[in-house]
Write a protein that holds these residues in place. Structure first.
Motif, PDB file in Angstrom:
ATOM      1  N   THR A 113       0.782  -0.921  -0.497  1.00  9.98           N
ATOM      2  CA  THR A 113      -0.611  -0.317   0.435  1.00  9.98           C
ATOM      3  C   THR A 113       0.546   0.849  -0.287  1.00  9.98           C
ATOM      4  N   GLY A 114       0.325   2.195  -0.254  1.00 10.19           N
ATOM      5  CA  GLY A 114       1.112   3.710  -0.499  1.00 10.19           C
ATOM      6  C   GLY A 114       0.433   4.730  -1.108  1.00 10.19           C
ATOM      7  N   ARG A 115       1.558   5.650  -1.594  1.00 12.21           N
ATOM      8  CA  ARG A 115       0.815   6.467  -2.459  1.00 12.21           C
ATOM      9  C   ARG A 115       0.544   6.582  -4.214  1.00 12.21           C
ATOM     10  N   SER A 116       1.509   5.092  -4.851  1.00  9.81           N
ATOM     11  CA  SER A 116       1.096   4.880  -5.704  1.00  9.81           C
ATOM     12  C   SER A 116       2.651   3.363  -5.994  1.00  9.81           C
ATOM     13  N   ILE A 117       2.264   2.969  -7.339  1.00  9.31           N
ATOM     14  CA  ILE A 117       3.146   1.577  -7.072  1.00  9.31           C
ATOM     15  C   ILE A 117       4.331   1.761  -7.511  1.00  9.31           C
ATOM     16  N   ALA A 118       4.744   2.995  -7.270  1.00  5.93           N
ATOM     17  CA  ALA A 118       6.295   3.548  -7.544  1.00  5.93           C
ATOM     18  C   ALA A 118       6.386   4.040  -5.750  1.00  5.93           C
ATOM     19  N   ASP A 119       5.693   3.903  -5.243  1.00  7.69           N
ATOM     20  CA  ASP A 119       5.482   4.634  -3.549  1.00  7.69           C
ATOM     21  C   ASP A 119       5.108   3.820  -2.369  1.00  7.69           C
ATOM     22  N   ARG A 120       5.017   2.588  -2.507  1.00  8.70           N
ATOM     23  CA  ARG A 120       4.995   1.430  -1.541  1.00  8.70           C
ATOM     24  C   ARG A 120       5.623   1.630  -0.298  1.00  8.70           C
ATOM     25  N   ARG A 121       4.550   2.114   0.572  1.00  6.96           N
ATOM     26  CA  ARG A 121       5.148   2.243   2.125  1.00  6.96           C
ATOM     27  C   ARG A 121       5.237   1.085   3.152  1.00  6.96           C
ATOM     28  N   ILE A 122       3.897   0.424   2.560  1.00  2.00           N
ATOM     29  CA  ILE A 122       4.135  -0.741   3.778  1.00  2.00           C
ATOM     30  C   ILE A 122       3.819  -1.428   3.227  1.00  2.00           C
ATOM     31  N   THR A 123       4.974  -2.775   2.984  1.00  2.00           N
ATOM     32  CA  THR A 123       3.886  -4.454   2.773  1.00  2.00           C
ATOM     33  C   THR A 123       4.164  -5.265   3.281  1.00  2.00           C
ATOM     34  N   SER A 124       3.527  -5.960   2.743  1.00  2.00           N
ATOM     35  CA  SER A 124       3.145  -7.338   3.819  1.00  2.00           C
ATOM     36  C   SER A 124       2.727  -8.866   2.635  1.00  2.00           C
ATOM     37  N   ALA A 125       3.463  -9.903   3.207  1.00  2.00           N
ATOM     38  CA  ALA A 125       3.494 -10.809   2.888  1.00  2.00           C
ATOM     39  C   ALA A 125       2.331 -11.955   3.074  1.00  2.00           C
ATOM     40  N   ILE A 126       1.838 -12.796   2.636  1.00  2.00           N
ATOM     41  CA  ILE A 126       0.637 -13.239   3.204  1.00  2.00           C
ATOM     42  C   ILE A 126       0.853 -15.155   1.840  1.00  2.00           C
ATOM     43  N   THR A 127       0.306 -16.273   2.917  1.00  2.00           N
ATOM     44  CA  THR A 127       0.341 -17.766   2.221  1.00  2.00           C
ATOM     45  C   THR A 127      -1.218 -17.832   1.959  1.00  2.00           C
TER      46      THR A 127
END
Length: 72
Positions: free
Chosen positions: A57-71
């Motif tokens: 999630t973020g302001r744009s695809i180039a500025d993703r500020r938070i990531t989380s991995a799921i399975t």
């Protein structure tokens, strides 16, 4: 004539701001099963794809500020 902000910058130095820790917030996002499906040409239907995914999630695809991995 200088704007007030410009005058402050050129005048005396600003007072130091207190250090603040970023707020931490926990959220739950429900994703539909369709988010993990692809169209299968052979069967003419949607097929669920198991595996690991990275959500961002973020302001744009180039500025993703938070990531989380799921399975799934």
């Amino acid at each position: 004539m200088l704007l007030a902000q410009e005058a402050r910058r050129k005048g005396r130095p600003r007072a130091a701001r207190p250090h603040r820790e970023p707020a931490r917030v926990e959220v739950t996002v429900e994703l539909p099963c369709r988010a993990f499906e692809v169209w299968d040409e052979a069967t003419g239907s949607w097929a669920f794809v198991k595996g690991s995914y990275e959500l961002g999630t973020g302001r744009s695809i180039a500025d993703r500020r938070i990531t989380s991995a799921i399975t799934v």
